[in-house]
Design a protein around this motif. Structure first.
Motif, short mmCIF file in Angstrom:
data_model
loop_
_atom_site.label_atom_id
_atom_site.label_comp_id
_atom_site.label_asym_id
_atom_site.label_seq_id
_atom_site.Cartn_x
_atom_site.Cartn_y
_atom_site.Cartn_z
N TRP A 126 -4.75 5.65 -11.74
CA TRP A 126 -4.03 5.29 -10.53
C TRP A 126 -4.89 4.46 -9.58
O TRP A 126 -4.43 4.08 -8.49
CB TRP A 126 -3.54 6.54 -9.81
CG TRP A 126 -2.58 7.31 -10.64
CD1 TRP A 126 -2.83 8.47 -11.31
CD2 TRP A 126 -1.24 6.94 -10.94
NE1 TRP A 126 -1.71 8.86 -12.00
CE2 TRP A 126 -0.71 7.93 -11.80
CE3 TRP A 126 -0.42 5.87 -10.57
CZ2 TRP A 126 0.58 7.89 -12.27
CZ3 TRP A 126 0.88 5.83 -11.06
CH2 TRP A 126 1.36 6.83 -11.89
N HIS A 127 -6.12 4.17 -9.96
CA HIS A 127 -7.06 3.49 -9.06
C HIS A 127 -6.51 2.14 -8.57
O HIS A 127 -6.40 1.92 -7.36
CB HIS A 127 -8.41 3.32 -9.77
CG HIS A 127 -9.49 2.85 -8.86
ND1 HIS A 127 -10.01 3.62 -7.85
CD2 HIS A 127 -10.15 1.66 -8.79
CE1 HIS A 127 -10.95 2.96 -7.21
NE2 HIS A 127 -11.04 1.76 -7.76
N ARG A 128 -6.19 1.25 -9.48
CA ARG A 128 -5.71 -0.07 -9.06
C ARG A 128 -4.40 -0.02 -8.27
O ARG A 128 -4.30 -0.64 -7.21
CB ARG A 128 -5.57 -1.00 -10.25
CG ARG A 128 -6.86 -1.60 -10.66
CD ARG A 128 -6.67 -2.57 -11.78
NE ARG A 128 -7.96 -2.74 -12.41
CZ ARG A 128 -8.45 -3.87 -12.78
NH1 ARG A 128 -7.75 -4.96 -12.63
NH2 ARG A 128 -9.64 -3.94 -13.32
N PRO A 129 -3.39 0.70 -8.77
CA PRO A 129 -2.16 0.76 -7.98
C PRO A 129 -2.37 1.36 -6.58
O PRO A 129 -1.76 0.91 -5.62
CB PRO A 129 -1.22 1.65 -8.81
CG PRO A 129 -1.76 1.62 -10.18
CD PRO A 129 -3.23 1.38 -10.05
N ALA A 130 -3.24 2.35 -6.47
CA ALA A 130 -3.49 2.97 -5.17
C ALA A 130 -4.18 2.00 -4.23
O ALA A 130 -3.83 1.91 -3.05
CB ALA A 130 -4.33 4.24 -5.33
N VAL A 131 -5.16 1.27 -4.73
CA VAL A 131 -5.87 0.30 -3.88
C VAL A 131 -4.94 -0.84 -3.47
O VAL A 131 -4.91 -1.23 -2.30
CB VAL A 131 -7.14 -0.22 -4.60
CG1 VAL A 131 -7.76 -1.37 -3.83
CG2 VAL A 131 -8.14 0.91 -4.80
N VAL A 132 -4.15 -1.33 -4.41
CA VAL A 132 -3.19 -2.39 -4.08
C VAL A 132 -2.19 -1.88 -3.04
O VAL A 132 -1.88 -2.56 -2.06
CB VAL A 132 -2.47 -2.90 -5.35
CG1 VAL A 132 -1.28 -3.78 -4.99
CG2 VAL A 132 -3.45 -3.67 -6.23
N GLY A 133 -1.70 -0.67 -3.23
CA GLY A 133 -0.77 -0.08 -2.26
C GLY A 133 -1.39 0.09 -0.89
O GLY A 133 -0.75 -0.18 0.14
N ALA A 134 -2.65 0.51 -0.85
CA ALA A 134 -3.35 0.69 0.43
C ALA A 134 -3.52 -0.64 1.15
O ALA A 134 -3.29 -0.73 2.36
CB ALA A 134 -4.72 1.34 0.19
N ILE A 135 -3.89 -1.66 0.41
CA ILE A 135 -4.07 -2.98 1.02
C ILE A 135 -2.72 -3.54 1.49
O ILE A 135 -2.62 -4.08 2.59
CB ILE A 135 -4.80 -3.94 0.06
CG1 ILE A 135 -6.25 -3.48 -0.10
CG2 ILE A 135 -4.71 -5.39 0.53
CD1 ILE A 135 -7.04 -4.21 -1.16
N LEU A 136 -1.68 -3.36 0.68
CA LEU A 136 -0.35 -3.82 1.11
C LEU A 136 0.11 -3.09 2.37
O LEU A 136 0.69 -3.71 3.27
CB LEU A 136 0.67 -3.63 -0.02
CG LEU A 136 0.60 -4.63 -1.16
CD1 LEU A 136 1.57 -4.25 -2.27
CD2 LEU A 136 0.86 -6.04 -0.68
N MET A 137 -0.16 -1.79 2.44
CA MET A 137 0.19 -1.03 3.63
C MET A 137 -0.50 -1.62 4.86
O MET A 137 0.11 -1.83 5.90
CB MET A 137 -0.18 0.44 3.46
CG MET A 137 0.02 1.28 4.71
SD MET A 137 1.74 1.49 5.16
CE MET A 137 2.20 2.71 3.98
N SER A 138 -1.79 -1.90 4.73
CA SER A 138 -2.54 -2.47 5.84
C SER A 138 -2.02 -3.86 6.20
O SER A 138 -1.94 -4.20 7.39
CB SER A 138 -4.03 -2.52 5.52
OG SER A 138 -4.73 -3.07 6.61
N LEU A 139 -1.67 -4.65 5.21
CA LEU A 139 -1.13 -5.98 5.49
C LEU A 139 0.17 -5.88 6.29
O LEU A 139 0.37 -6.61 7.27
CB LEU A 139 -0.90 -6.75 4.19
CG LEU A 139 -2.15 -7.13 3.40
CD1 LEU A 139 -1.77 -7.83 2.10
CD2 LEU A 139 -3.11 -7.98 4.21
N LEU A 140 1.04 -4.95 5.91
CA LEU A 140 2.29 -4.77 6.63
C LEU A 140 2.06 -4.27 8.06
O LEU A 140 2.72 -4.71 9.00
CB LEU A 140 3.21 -3.81 5.87
CG LEU A 140 3.78 -4.36 4.57
CD1 LEU A 140 4.50 -3.25 3.79
CD2 LEU A 140 4.71 -5.54 4.83
#
Length: 184
Positions: A126-140
Motif C-alpha cells: 500500500w506504500h505507493r497508493p498511500a503516498v499518492v493519496g497523501a500528496i493528492l490530499m495536500s494538493l486539494l
C-alpha cells in the motif's frame, strides 16, 4: 519586511480558482480546508502517535510528532519573516490572521499526510497508493486556500514545496531511529 504577491500569473490563477461566486465549489473548499486546519492535523497527529505507541513503537511516535510540530513551527517562522500580504482581490471566505507566504495549510498537510503515509505503509504493498493519496490530499487542501481567496497560488506552491522537502529530509535522517522500532 512586507512582501507583496500577486504577479500576473498569480492573479490569473487566483481569479480562475476563486470560488466566492460558486457556492458548490466554496462548500467543497471549506470541507477540504478543514482537513488542513492546524487543530485537525495536531489532533490527528496525537491520535496517530498514541496508536503507534500502543502498537509497540518506541521511537516512531516521537519522530512523527517532531516532524509535524517542528515543520509547522518553521512554516510559521517563514510567515513572520517574509510577511507577505494576503490577496485582496476578492472577499476572503474564511477568517485568516497571519501572513500569506507560505500557506500553512499546504505546508502542514503535506508534512502530516505524507509523513503518515510513508511511515505507516513502509515495506507494504500500500506504500505507493498511500503516498499518492497523501500528496493528492495536500494538493486539494492547498487549492482550497486559493479557492477561498486567502492565498496566492505561489503561497500554496511554496507551502507544498517546503512541506515535501521537510518530510524527505527529516524522514531520511530519522530512519536510523525507527528501524526495528517495535518492542519485543
Amino acid at each position: 519586511m512586507l512582501v507583496l504577491g500577486g504577479g500576473p500569473l498569480d492573479r490569473a490563477v487566483y481569479e480562475a480558482l476563486y470560488a466566492g461566486h460558486r457556492p458548490v465549489l466554496a462548500l467543497a473548499a471549506h470541507i477540504l480546508t478543514t482537513l488542513g486546519d492546524p487543530t485537525v492535523l495536531i489532533g490527528a497527529g496525537l491520535i496517530a502517535a498514541i496508536w503507534l505507541w500502543l502498537a509497540g513503537h518506541r521511537h516512531l511516535p516521537w519522530v512523527l510528532t517532531a516532524i509535524v510540530l517542528i515543520g509547522r513551527g518553521l512554516s510559521e517562522a517563514q510567515k513572520l519573516w517574509i510577511a507577505r500580504a494576503r490577496p485582496d482581490l476578492e472577499s476572503h471566505l474564511v477568517v485568516v490572521k497571519t501572513s500569506s507566504f507560505p500557506s500553512g495549510h499546504a505546508t502542514s498537510s503535506m508534512i502530516f499526510y505524507t509523513s503518515l503515509a510513508l511511515i505507516l505503509t513502509a515495506d507494504s504493498r500500500w506504500h505507493r497508493p498511500a503516498v499518492v493519496g497523501a500528496i493528492l490530499m495536500s494538493l486539494l487542501i492547498g487549492l482550497s486556500r486559493v479557492m477561498l481567496g486567502v492565498h496566492w497560488p505561489s503561497d500554496v506552491i511554496g507551502g507544498w514545496s517546503f512541506g515535501l522537502l521537510w518530510v524527505l529530509l527529516t524522514l531520511r535522517f530519522a530512519q536510523r531511529f525507527v528501524r526495528g522500532d517495535v518492542r519485543r
